[in-house]
Every structure is written in C-alpha cells, then in structure tokens.
Write a protein that holds these residues in place. Structure first.
Motif, PDB file in Angstrom:
ATOM      1  N   SER A 166       0.832  -1.207   0.000  1.00 41.14           N
ATOM      2  CA  SER A 166       0.000   0.000   0.000  1.00 41.14           C
ATOM      3  C   SER A 166       0.864   1.253   0.000  1.00 41.14           C
ATOM      4  N   PHE A 167       1.931   1.228   0.767  1.00 39.28           N
ATOM      5  CA  PHE A 167       2.837   2.374   0.822  1.00 39.28           C
ATOM      6  C   PHE A 167       3.675   2.473  -0.447  1.00 39.28           C
ATOM      7  N   GLN A 168       4.085   1.336  -0.980  1.00 33.57           N
ATOM      8  CA  GLN A 168       4.876   1.348  -2.210  1.00 33.57           C
ATOM      9  C   GLN A 168       4.093   1.942  -3.369  1.00 33.57           C
ATOM     10  N   LEU A 169       2.810   1.601  -3.464  1.00 31.58           N
ATOM     11  CA  LEU A 169       1.964   2.168  -4.512  1.00 31.58           C
ATOM     12  C   LEU A 169       1.846   3.680  -4.357  1.00 31.58           C
ATOM     13  N   ALA A 170       1.676   4.132  -3.117  1.00 29.56           N
ATOM     14  CA  ALA A 170       1.536   5.571  -2.860  1.00 29.56           C
ATOM     15  C   ALA A 170       2.811   6.316  -3.237  1.00 29.56           C
ATOM     16  N   ILE A 171       3.949   5.805  -2.812  1.00 30.85           N
ATOM     17  CA  ILE A 171       5.231   6.451  -3.109  1.00 30.85           C
ATOM     18  C   ILE A 171       5.515   6.438  -4.615  1.00 30.85           C
ATOM     19  N   GLN A 172       5.186   5.344  -5.271  1.00 31.53           N
ATOM     20  CA  GLN A 172       5.399   5.263  -6.716  1.00 31.53           C
ATOM     21  C   GLN A 172       4.561   6.312  -7.445  1.00 31.53           C
ATOM     22  N   ASN A 173       3.295   6.446  -7.057  1.00 30.45           N
ATOM     23  CA  ASN A 173       2.425   7.454  -7.677  1.00 30.45           C
ATOM     24  C   ASN A 173       2.953   8.863  -7.430  1.00 30.45           C
ATOM     25  N   LEU A 174       3.415   9.112  -6.208  1.00 27.19           N
ATOM     26  CA  LEU A 174       3.946  10.430  -5.868  1.00 27.19           C
ATOM     27  C   LEU A 174       5.164  10.758  -6.724  1.00 27.19           C
TER      28      LEU A 174
ATOM     29  N   ILE B 244      -6.775  -5.977  15.070  1.00 28.13           N
ATOM     30  CA  ILE B 244      -6.178  -5.557  13.802  1.00 28.13           C
ATOM     31  C   ILE B 244      -6.953  -6.181  12.646  1.00 28.13           C
ATOM     32  N   HIS B 245      -7.248  -5.362  11.654  1.00 32.61           N
ATOM     33  CA  HIS B 245      -7.791  -5.825  10.380  1.00 32.61           C
ATOM     34  C   HIS B 245      -6.783  -5.417   9.306  1.00 32.61           C
ATOM     35  N   VAL B 246      -6.242  -6.370   8.593  1.00 28.92           N
ATOM     36  CA  VAL B 246      -5.212  -6.088   7.587  1.00 28.92           C
ATOM     37  C   VAL B 246      -5.884  -5.774   6.255  1.00 28.92           C
ATOM     38  N   LEU B 247      -5.482  -4.668   5.622  1.00 28.38           N
ATOM     39  CA  LEU B 247      -6.068  -4.257   4.356  1.00 28.38           C
ATOM     40  C   LEU B 247      -5.404  -4.956   3.174  1.00 28.38           C
ATOM     41  N   SER B 248      -6.120  -5.069   2.090  1.00 30.56           N
ATOM     42  CA  SER B 248      -5.607  -5.763   0.908  1.00 30.56           C
ATOM     43  C   SER B 248      -4.446  -4.990   0.298  1.00 30.56           C
ATOM     44  N   THR B 249      -3.625  -5.698  -0.442  1.00 29.65           N
ATOM     45  CA  THR B 249      -2.397  -5.105  -0.980  1.00 29.65           C
ATOM     46  C   THR B 249      -2.654  -4.107  -2.104  1.00 29.65           C
ATOM     47  N   ASP B 250      -3.874  -4.101  -2.682  1.00 34.54           N
ATOM     48  CA  ASP B 250      -4.142  -3.141  -3.755  1.00 34.54           C
ATOM     49  C   ASP B 250      -4.630  -1.792  -3.246  1.00 34.54           C
ATOM     50  N   HIS B 251      -4.770  -1.661  -1.929  1.00 37.43           N
ATOM     51  CA  HIS B 251      -5.143  -0.366  -1.362  1.00 37.43           C
ATOM     52  C   HIS B 251      -3.947   0.583  -1.404  1.00 37.43           C
ATOM     53  N   VAL B 252      -4.195   1.821  -1.844  1.00 38.40           N
ATOM     54  CA  VAL B 252      -3.145   2.840  -1.887  1.00 38.40           C
ATOM     55  C   VAL B 252      -3.238   3.672  -0.609  1.00 38.40           C
ATOM     56  N   PHE B 253      -2.182   3.660   0.172  1.00 38.70           N
ATOM     57  CA  PHE B 253      -2.175   4.397   1.433  1.00 38.70           C
ATOM     58  C   PHE B 253      -2.577   5.859   1.213  1.00 38.70           C
ATOM     59  N   GLY B 254      -3.463   6.352   2.073  1.00 40.59           N
ATOM     60  CA  GLY B 254      -3.897   7.739   1.989  1.00 40.59           C
ATOM     61  C   GLY B 254      -5.259   7.925   1.363  1.00 40.59           C
ATOM     62  N   PHE B 255      -5.927   6.815   0.974  1.00 38.77           N
ATOM     63  CA  PHE B 255      -7.268   6.898   0.391  1.00 38.77           C
ATOM     64  C   PHE B 255      -7.312   7.913  -0.757  1.00 38.77           C
ATOM     65  N   ASN B 256      -6.396   7.756  -1.701  1.00 40.77           N
ATOM     66  CA  ASN B 256      -6.330   8.588  -2.916  1.00 40.77           C
ATOM     67  C   ASN B 256      -5.840  10.014  -2.657  1.00 40.77           C
ATOM     68  N   ASP B 257      -5.476  10.345  -1.429  1.00 39.00           N
ATOM     69  CA  ASP B 257      -5.043  11.713  -1.117  1.00 39.00           C
ATOM     70  C   ASP B 257      -3.530  11.850  -1.008  1.00 39.00           C
ATOM     71  N   PHE B 258      -2.798  10.758  -1.096  1.00 37.82           N
ATOM     72  CA  PHE B 258      -1.365  10.802  -0.827  1.00 37.82           C
ATOM     73  C   PHE B 258      -0.646  11.774  -1.759  1.00 37.82           C
ATOM     74  N   VAL B 259      -0.885  11.649  -3.055  1.00 34.37           N
ATOM     75  CA  VAL B 259      -0.189  12.505  -4.021  1.00 34.37           C
ATOM     76  C   VAL B 259      -0.648  13.945  -3.896  1.00 34.37           C
ATOM     77  N   SER B 260      -1.961  14.167  -3.827  1.00 35.61           N
ATOM     78  CA  SER B 260      -2.476  15.542  -3.774  1.00 35.61           C
ATOM     79  C   SER B 260      -2.027  16.259  -2.515  1.00 35.61           C
ATOM     80  N   ARG B 261      -1.984  15.554  -1.393  1.00 36.16           N
ATOM     81  CA  ARG B 261      -1.539  16.186  -0.142  1.00 36.16           C
ATOM     82  C   ARG B 261      -0.066  16.576  -0.210  1.00 36.16           C
TER      83      ARG B 261
END
Length: 328
Positions: A42-50, A158-175
């Motif tokens: 999830s974090f890798q996807l966010a960082i890659q998009n950023l 703890i509930h573990v989220l699926s690996t296709d979730h992008v950390f930040g709920f689509n706000d990571f890049v815009s923030r």
C-alpha cells in the motif's frame, strides 16, 4: 506494535510511518484501539504514484522517511480508531460509523461476504473500510477491502487491508504536492461580508451565506431557485488582491459554480472586471482551486458574481476568498 513487529516484510513501511509520527506510542499503550493495517504494498503504490508525479515536474523523489510529517500524520490517523471493533460490530446494513482517533474524521466499516465459485455470499467475510470524505453519499467514498480480519492483540484488534489499497485513500499525491494559496485577505485584513440573496433558512441557517466566507471547507452556502447571485467583501483596508480561491462543497457536483465574474470597486457602486470564467469544473469534493489575476489596484470592495451552476437550479459552494501573495 508487537504483532506488527513480528511480521517482517509485511508491515515495515507501516512501522516506519508509525515511528515518524509518534503514533507508535498510541498503539503501544493500554487503551483499546482498532487498527486497519496497510501493508508494505500500500505504501509502495503511494510512493510510486507520488514520484511519478514529481518526475513529470522535474522534482526530486521523496520517500516515507522524508515526506511532509504533518501530512503523513494526518493520513496515518485515518487507519486507527479508539475502541475495540471486531467484524461482528460492522454487520448493520449501513455499516459502523467510526471516527479516527486523532482528527475525528468520519470513517465507515462494513462487513460483507464475498462470492465464491459463482455462489453469491458463499465466500469469506470481508470488511469494506471507507474514508467517507464527510459525505453521506457512498459514491464520494474511497474504500479499501480487508485481506484478513479479527487479529487479536493485547490492547486491541487488527484488520489487515488488501495489498491493492493505496495508502492515503487517494489523497497521498495531492496532499504531498499541494501548494497552499496565498494569504487570505478575509483573515489578514478583515472586512464586512454580504450576499445578494440569503439561504431560505435565514442568516443562522446551517447552510447560510456566512459559511462561504469562514475558511472551513466542511461548511457551505446553499441557494435554491438559483438564477445567479453575488458574494461580496468590503475590506477594512483597500488592498490589491492578486488571486482568489473557490472551494467545492461536500456533495452534488451539479450544484458547483461553472460561470462567474470577479470584480473590484472603490465605492461599492462602480465595478471593474478583474476575471471571468466560463465552463469551469471541480473534479472532486472539497476541492480548492486558486485563480491568479493581473491586478495591482488596491480595491476596497471585491465581488464574486456566480452566473450559473453546473446543472439544475440549486447552487452551493464551500468557500470563497480573495488573496494576496507572490505570483507563482
């Protein structure tokens, strides 16, 4: 924290963020907490998009160890809820309305049953965890699915989220690429605010005109039977604004302004057009847009005249401001 630390290769990025933001102390305490845990992917996807965005702008790459700490803290808090919420607390038709532990943003957790081998409802139980974007309409929500649920810890669950979730709920890049607008003259100079027509509920209605001037995107000004209207400020001191902002409201994109004119005046009677827009579009809820204008004249009055909403006969807007700052 002990559980996360016991899973190397799964939660390394999450641990990095928890440590940077000091939220690790919250998850190490005695108070019961519920964690919706993003995995490394999830974090890798966010960082890659950023960094794809930063590459296009010819800007250096950033990583979890050096991105803006306040934004990271704000996003991380969305995954943590005070209290103990196993999946059987999320079985209502509309799910469970939750609030993040730090900023009290509204989240939703709903237990569903996945399909299996063509049999509807014959698969595993899955939690749909959503950032509601403070909207009652599910079409505005950003949702992540769970990969595993109900992992018991000494101080919570703890509930573990699926690996296709992008950390930040689509706000990571815009923030992390957000450039704030120049200083708001409504705040730095102050003034008297007025509109051509008030909300039908009056000046103290929950969607009265005063909320378009308050700088809070979660409030709004609403008008029915809309056929154009203006909003105006009489500044305490005449000031040369060189930009202005409009912010879309929480729901119904068809109510967004689409055509408008910004004018300035020395006496509130004679007006000079400073900017006109036609066919503009807000692409998301709570979206703040900055418009720069070529103006060096210090006006006492500024007026925004909205001629048309996107469709229908209802208009809404979260905020308007006039601003002054260095030209970008």
């Amino acid at each position: 924290m002990e559980y996360l630390q016991s899973k190397p290769g799964v939660f390394d990025s999450l641990l990095t963020v928890l440590n940077r933001t000091k939220i690790n102390a919250v998850l190490s305490g005695n108070e019961k907490m519920t964690l919706f845990a993003p995995t490394n992917q999830s974090f890798q996807l966010a960082i890659q998009n950023l960094n794809n965005t930063r590459k296009e702008a010819d800007r250096p790459f950033e990583y979890l160890t050096n991105v803006d700490l306040l934004q990271l803290d704000t996003m991380m808090a969305q995954y943590i809820v005070k209290g103990y919420y196993p999946s059987d607390s999320m079985t209502l038709k509309d799910g469970a309305q939750l609030q993040d532990f730090k900023y009290q943003r509204t989240m939703n957790a709903k237990l569903t049953t996945a399909s299996s081998s063509g049999f509807e409802g014959g698969g595993p139980k899955v939690i749909q965890y959503s950032d509601t974007k403070n909207s009652q309409f599910t079409r505005d929500w950003i949702t992540a699915s769970s990969a595993s649920i109900n992992i018991e810890a000494k101080n919570g669950i703890i509930h573990v989220l699926s690996t296709d979730h992008v950390f930040g709920f689509n706000d990571f890049v815009s923030r992390l690429t957000y450039i704030p607008p120049p200083p708001n003259l409504f705040v730095t100079v102050g003034g008297i605010f007025s509109v051509s027509r008030e909300n039908s509920g009056g000046v103290n209605a929950v969607e009265a005109s005063k909320y378009v001037f308050d700088g809070n995107r979660e409030t709004k000004f609403l008008l029915g039977d809309f056929n154009g209207a203006w909003m105006q400020v009489e500044l305490n001191t005449a000031t040369a604004a060189n930009s202005y902002t409009l912010t879309s409201a929480n729901d119904f994109p068809e109510r967004d302004p689409i055509d408008w004119t910004l004018s300035g005046s020395h006496d509130g009677q004679n007006w000079e057009t400073l900017d006109s827009k036609s066919g503009e579009e807000f692409t998301s809820r709570f979206q703040q847009r900055v418009f720069w204008i070529n103006n060096t004249t210090a006006y006492k009055f500024y007026r925004l005249h909205v001629q048309r909403a996107r469709s229908g006969n209802t208009f809404q807007m979260a905020d308007w401001s006039v601003n002054k700052g260095e030209v970008k």
